[in-house]
Design a protein around this motif. Structure first.
Motif, PDB file in Angstrom:
ATOM      1  N   MET A   1       0.633  -1.297  -0.077  1.00  0.00           N
ATOM      2  CA  MET A   1      -0.053   0.134   0.124  1.00  0.00           C
ATOM      3  C   MET A   1       0.838   1.371   0.091  1.00  0.00           C
ATOM      4  O   MET A   1       0.612   2.179  -0.697  1.00  0.00           O
ATOM      5  CB  MET A   1      -1.010   0.131   1.103  1.00  0.00           C
ATOM      6  N   GLN A   2       1.855   1.340   0.781  1.00  0.00           N
ATOM      7  CA  GLN A   2       2.651   2.518   0.815  1.00  0.00           C
ATOM      8  C   GLN A   2       3.463   2.680  -0.495  1.00  0.00           C
ATOM      9  O   GLN A   2       3.599   3.688  -0.901  1.00  0.00           O
ATOM     10  CB  GLN A   2       3.760   2.022   2.331  1.00  0.00           C
ATOM     11  N   ILE A   3       4.214   1.595  -1.023  1.00  0.00           N
ATOM     12  CA  ILE A   3       5.140   1.588  -2.068  1.00  0.00           C
ATOM     13  C   ILE A   3       4.232   2.132  -3.256  1.00  0.00           C
ATOM     14  O   ILE A   3       4.704   2.955  -4.031  1.00  0.00           O
ATOM     15  CB  ILE A   3       6.131   0.343  -2.328  1.00  0.00           C
ATOM     16  N   VAL A   4       3.198   1.136  -3.514  1.00  0.00           N
ATOM     17  CA  VAL A   4       2.396   1.487  -4.828  1.00  0.00           C
ATOM     18  C   VAL A   4       1.605   2.549  -4.978  1.00  0.00           C
ATOM     19  O   VAL A   4       1.514   3.199  -5.785  1.00  0.00           O
ATOM     20  CB  VAL A   4       1.647  -0.001  -5.063  1.00  0.00           C
ATOM     21  N   ASN A   5       0.711   2.789  -3.879  1.00  0.00           N
ATOM     22  CA  ASN A   5      -0.017   3.895  -3.894  1.00  0.00           C
ATOM     23  C   ASN A   5       0.295   5.155  -3.411  1.00  0.00           C
ATOM     24  O   ASN A   5      -0.536   6.168  -3.290  1.00  0.00           O
ATOM     25  CB  ASN A   5      -1.349   3.375  -3.131  1.00  0.00           C
ATOM     26  N   THR A   6       1.362   5.502  -2.705  1.00  0.00           N
ATOM     27  CA  THR A   6       1.725   6.724  -2.012  1.00  0.00           C
ATOM     28  C   THR A   6       1.733   8.036  -2.920  1.00  0.00           C
ATOM     29  O   THR A   6       1.241   9.061  -3.011  1.00  0.00           O
ATOM     30  CB  THR A   6       3.099   6.810  -1.484  1.00  0.00           C
TER      31      THR A   6
ATOM     32  N   LEU B   1      -6.383  -3.989   2.370  1.00  0.00           N
ATOM     33  CA  LEU B   1      -5.255  -4.325   2.660  1.00  0.00           C
ATOM     34  C   LEU B   1      -5.049  -4.516   4.431  1.00  0.00           C
ATOM     35  O   LEU B   1      -4.351  -5.404   4.911  1.00  0.00           O
ATOM     36  CB  LEU B   1      -4.022  -3.518   2.123  1.00  0.00           C
ATOM     37  N   GLY B   2      -5.879  -3.591   4.980  1.00  0.00           N
ATOM     38  CA  GLY B   2      -5.823  -3.567   6.460  1.00  0.00           C
ATOM     39  C   GLY B   2      -6.427  -4.716   6.912  1.00  0.00           C
ATOM     40  O   GLY B   2      -6.124  -5.232   7.888  1.00  0.00           O
ATOM     41  N   THR B   3      -7.688  -5.348   6.086  1.00  0.00           N
ATOM     42  CA  THR B   3      -8.211  -6.467   6.605  1.00  0.00           C
ATOM     43  C   THR B   3      -7.167  -7.692   6.403  1.00  0.00           C
ATOM     44  O   THR B   3      -7.270  -8.489   7.176  1.00  0.00           O
ATOM     45  CB  THR B   3      -9.346  -7.056   5.729  1.00  0.00           C
ATOM     46  N   ILE B   4      -6.529  -7.900   5.451  1.00  0.00           N
ATOM     47  CA  ILE B   4      -5.275  -8.769   5.068  1.00  0.00           C
ATOM     48  C   ILE B   4      -4.357  -8.607   6.242  1.00  0.00           C
ATOM     49  O   ILE B   4      -3.895  -9.754   7.058  1.00  0.00           O
ATOM     50  CB  ILE B   4      -4.757  -8.477   3.904  1.00  0.00           C
ATOM     51  N   ALA B   5      -4.072  -7.485   6.684  1.00  0.00           N
ATOM     52  CA  ALA B   5      -2.974  -7.321   7.719  1.00  0.00           C
ATOM     53  C   ALA B   5      -3.655  -7.741   9.068  1.00  0.00           C
ATOM     54  O   ALA B   5      -2.795  -8.581   9.803  1.00  0.00           O
ATOM     55  CB  ALA B   5      -2.756  -5.803   7.656  1.00  0.00           C
ATOM     56  N   LEU B   6      -5.076  -7.605   9.190  1.00  0.00           N
ATOM     57  CA  LEU B   6      -5.403  -7.767  10.653  1.00  0.00           C
ATOM     58  C   LEU B   6      -5.790  -9.430  10.621  1.00  0.00           C
ATOM     59  O   LEU B   6      -5.277 -10.059  11.752  1.00  0.00           O
ATOM     60  CB  LEU B   6      -6.796  -7.386  10.697  1.00  0.00           C
TER      61      LEU B   6
END
Length: 456
Positions: free
Chosen positions: A232-237, A375-380
């Motif tokens: 999320m940080q690398i691709v969508n920043t 992605l937050g759900t995947i991380a959770l």
């Protein structure tokens, strides 16, 4: 942390790592410019394909390299791989077709997929003290973060006085410098290992040890959380800052720096923390921080808010990635370290191979807020699975049963090999038929030839 650099061999290894990292950072910038010059309107597609090829090489080559690493002298192998990487990057300025980029990128990252796990597995053989090794891991994490911050600045400065082609040649010199530093020291001889029969058995051995070890199954789930947050940080920043917030390139660089700053802060503090705390709570807290940062993205933060989210995300990722080497060292015999480090390298990059396209496609076709949620759900879920797989009472020493049996393999006289000899067996490690009486005992437990399953 810097006290560990007083160890001469480690100091040379660390300088070799930093030298290669700086060169690789320059190539990342130069590759984007090369793609733009060869396929001006499709540079993004070229870079996306090159990134996918990189991950495929990482996932596919690392286990093979780990399986055969113990059969060659480490110094010869590492120097040879550095020379191969130098040759490949020096060939990049001369490409004239896009397909040539793909071939060279595969070769470059196949060499890196072989080099990195072997390099990482060598460090615990040099720094056997747990405290020193922890400091070395934090210093390595700090080097990666500094490279992410400083390489773009260095590339921008160099591009004012030279063409981007020269950056490839500078990376070639960096790899040669890394090879020179490795040549200048004597590395420990790989621990003798009894090779598993068959090619597939050797290649899959590290992955089998990894997946049969509960704490490492927990680590794999956390690797997925790191990949979801990092993608999320690398691709969508750049998309969020420029399209959603309407800011310029400088703001994009500052946003990337926020994640690096959070990671660096944790890398500096973690050695002291790990003197008092076990890895499990620290790493699970890191997973929770990354999850929180992604779900806070649902609030559609402004620029200052985004910097705070990325700071949390970088800190959480560093809490997971920095202690990883300690877990791997605890979870295998010394002779299995190259195979296990290679398994971690391959499996963790497999997570990135899933997260990168998911983050990019979902962000482009559904929306950034929805991507934060996904992605937050995947991380959770990944963090929850890690807590489930990784026992809260994760003792290094376990009491377990052995069935009686006899076999032949290369061995030292350790807690499992206290038997009589006839005089022809030779010095240790040696191979001869021997019997195990069975019974129950307690020691530092890892999956190996004598322990094929984790005790209940």
């Amino acid at each position: 942390m810097l006290q560990v650099l007083s160890h001469r061999i480690y100091r040379h290894l660390f300088l070799a790592q930093v030298t290669a990292l700086v060169g690789t950072g320059l190539t990342t910038i130069a590759l984007a410019l090369l793609a733009d010059s060869l396929a001006a309107g499709q540079a993004g597609i070229v870079l996306g394909t090159a990134l996918t090829i990189k991950m495929v090489a990482y996932v596919g080559i690392a286990p093979v390299a780990g399986a055969y690493a113990s059969r060659l002298p480490r110094r010869v192998l590492l120097v040879g791989l550095d020379l191969l990487r130098a040759s490949v990057v020096c060939a990049l300025p001369f490409v004239t077709e896009v397909w040539q980029i793909y071939v060279l990128i595969f070769l470059l990252n196949a060499a890196s997929a072989s080099f990195t796990p072997i390099f990482q597995a060598t460090i615990p053989d040099i720094l056997e003290d747990e405290e020193q090794y922890t400091r070395a891991l934090s210093l390595s994490r700090l080097a990666y973060d500094l490279e992410n911050l400083l390489s773009p600045i260095a590339a921008a400065a160099l591009l004012t006085v030279m063409s981007f082609d020269v950056l490839f040649l500078l990376n070639g010199l960096a790899f040669l410098g890394s090879a020179g530093l490795i040549i200048s020291m004597a590395l420990p001889t790989p621990h003798a290992s009894d090779e598993a029969p068959g090619v597939w058995s050797r290649v899959s051995h590290g992955v089998k040890v990894y997946l049969k070890t509960p704490r490492l199954r927990g680590l794999l789930a956390l690797n997925m959380a790191v990949s979801a947050a990092g993608a999320m940080q690398i691709v969508n920043t750049v998309v969020y800052v420029r399209s959603t917030l309407g800011l310029g390139g400088q703001a994009v660089a500052i946003a990337f720096a926020a994640a690096g700053g959070g990671s660096m802060m944790v890398a500096l503090l973690l050695p002291k923390v790990l003197e008092r705390a076990r890895e499990r709570p620290v790493m699970l807290f890191g997973g929770a921080l990354m999850t929180l940062s992604l779900f806070l993205g649902l609030l559609a933060p402004g620029f200052v808010g985004l910097l705070g989210l990325w700071l949390l995300l970088g800190a959480g990722a560093s809490m997971v990635m920095t202690p990883t080497g300690r877990l791997l060292k605890q979870s295998c015999q010394p002779e299995d370290r190259p195979a296990l480090f290679a398994a971690q390298f391959s499996l963790s990059h497999g997570c990135w191979l899933l997260a990168y396209p998911l983050s990019g496609w979902f962000g482009a076709h559904v929306g950034l807020i929805e991507t934060f949620a996904l992605l937050g759900t995947i991380a959770l879920v990944s963090t929850a699975l890690s807590a489930r797989f990784w026992p809260s009472r994760d003792s290094i020493h376990l009491e377990h049963d052995h069935s009686p049996g006899a076999h032949t393999h290369l061995h030292y006289h350790d807690e499992h090999h206290q038997h009589e000899h006839e005089g022809w067996e030779g010095s240790e490690p040696h191979r001869h038929p021997h019997h195990h009486p069975g019974g129950r005992h307690r020691h530092a437990f890892v999956i190996d030839r004598h322990h094929s399953q984790w005790p209940k």
